[in-house]
Scaffold this active site. Structure first.
Site, short mmCIF file in Angstrom:
data_model
loop_
_atom_site.label_atom_id
_atom_site.label_comp_id
_atom_site.label_asym_id
_atom_site.label_seq_id
_atom_site.Cartn_x
_atom_site.Cartn_y
_atom_site.Cartn_z
N GLU A 122 0.82 -1.21 0.00
CA GLU A 122 0.00 0.00 0.00
C GLU A 122 0.86 1.27 0.00
O GLU A 122 0.40 2.34 0.38
CB GLU A 122 -0.95 -0.03 1.19
CG GLU A 122 -1.98 -1.15 1.06
CD GLU A 122 -2.96 -1.22 2.21
OE1 GLU A 122 -4.16 -1.35 1.94
OE2 GLU A 122 -2.52 -1.18 3.37
N TYR A 149 -12.03 17.70 20.11
CA TYR A 149 -10.74 17.06 19.86
C TYR A 149 -10.73 16.35 18.51
O TYR A 149 -9.72 16.35 17.80
CB TYR A 149 -10.41 16.11 21.01
CG TYR A 149 -10.57 16.79 22.33
CD1 TYR A 149 -9.63 17.74 22.75
CD2 TYR A 149 -11.68 16.56 23.13
CE1 TYR A 149 -9.81 18.43 23.94
CE2 TYR A 149 -11.87 17.25 24.31
CZ TYR A 149 -10.93 18.18 24.72
OH TYR A 149 -11.12 18.87 25.88
#
Length: 210
Positions: free
Chosen positions: A71, A117
């Site tokens: 990948e 967050y």
């Protein structure tokens, strides 16, 4: 380079030991001045030998170490359009992968802004349509998204997350996984998400891009 190799091995082991990656899944890369480092193909992130981590040039040629992850093109595609990215983490973390299998997700923003967050670390998370592992067409899709997004979620697969350095990419990956866990826990429940004004406030205060 030696420090980065050691850091990849050390932090990868932490991810593995905490159950954020399993078996030989996942791959991690770091940008260097003269190329980039990538975990080898079929390697366990819990058992990396720093000296055997792959080093590649920007044409994809292996300069040192073992054969790179199949990948590699995912990482290279993101680096090419995100010069600010110093590292990329691709995991098959359980909750993020589970979200990637859900039907009916918004392809432009597949997880809601549940916490500040998540917005600060990830922003909007696009969902990439399913491609078989190793399909090079996926690289073109990521190249089209990564200029505006630091992270993407691959359908039926898992997240690809960039950061300014390895720690930053890992912290963002962990925040994504925690948000995915919260998202799954809240399925079927009435939920308060951050509204547009609250997101804009974060964007301005922390100089975010999304």
């Amino acid at each position: 380079e030696t420090r980065e190799r050691d850091k990849i091995a050390r932090l990868s082991r932490s991810l593995y030991e905490r159950g954020l990656t399993a078996g030989s899944s996942g791959n991690i890369s770091v940008r260097l001045e003269d190329g980039w480092l990538l975990t080898p193909t079929n390697s366990c992130l819990g058992e990396l030998d720093p000296a055997r981590i792959s080093k590649l040039d920007w044409n994809g040629q292996v300069l040192a170490g073992d054969a790179p992850s199949k990948e590699a093109f995912l990482h290279r595609s993101m680096y090419e359009v995100r010069p600010q990215a110093g590292a990329i983490v691709h995991l098959h973390s359980t909750h993020s992968a589970a979200v990637s299998c859900l039907a009916g997700l918004d392809a432009d923003s597949c997880m809601p802004p549940l916490t500040p967050y998540f917005v600060m670390k990830i922003g909007r998370l696009p969902l990439v349509a399913y491609h078989r592992p190793g399909d090079k067409a996926l690289g073109e899709v990521i190249r089209g998204l990564a200029a505006k997004h630091s992270a993407v979620l691959l359908s039926n697969h898992g997240p690809v997350v960039s950061g300014p350095d390895l720690e930053g990419a890992i912290y963002a990956s962990e925040e994504l996984e925690e948000t995915a866990k919260i998202f799954l826990l809240l399925q079927g429940q009435a939920t308060n998400c951050l509204n547009a004004a609250q997101m804009e406030e974060l964007k301005v205060a922390f100089k975010l891009e999304f």
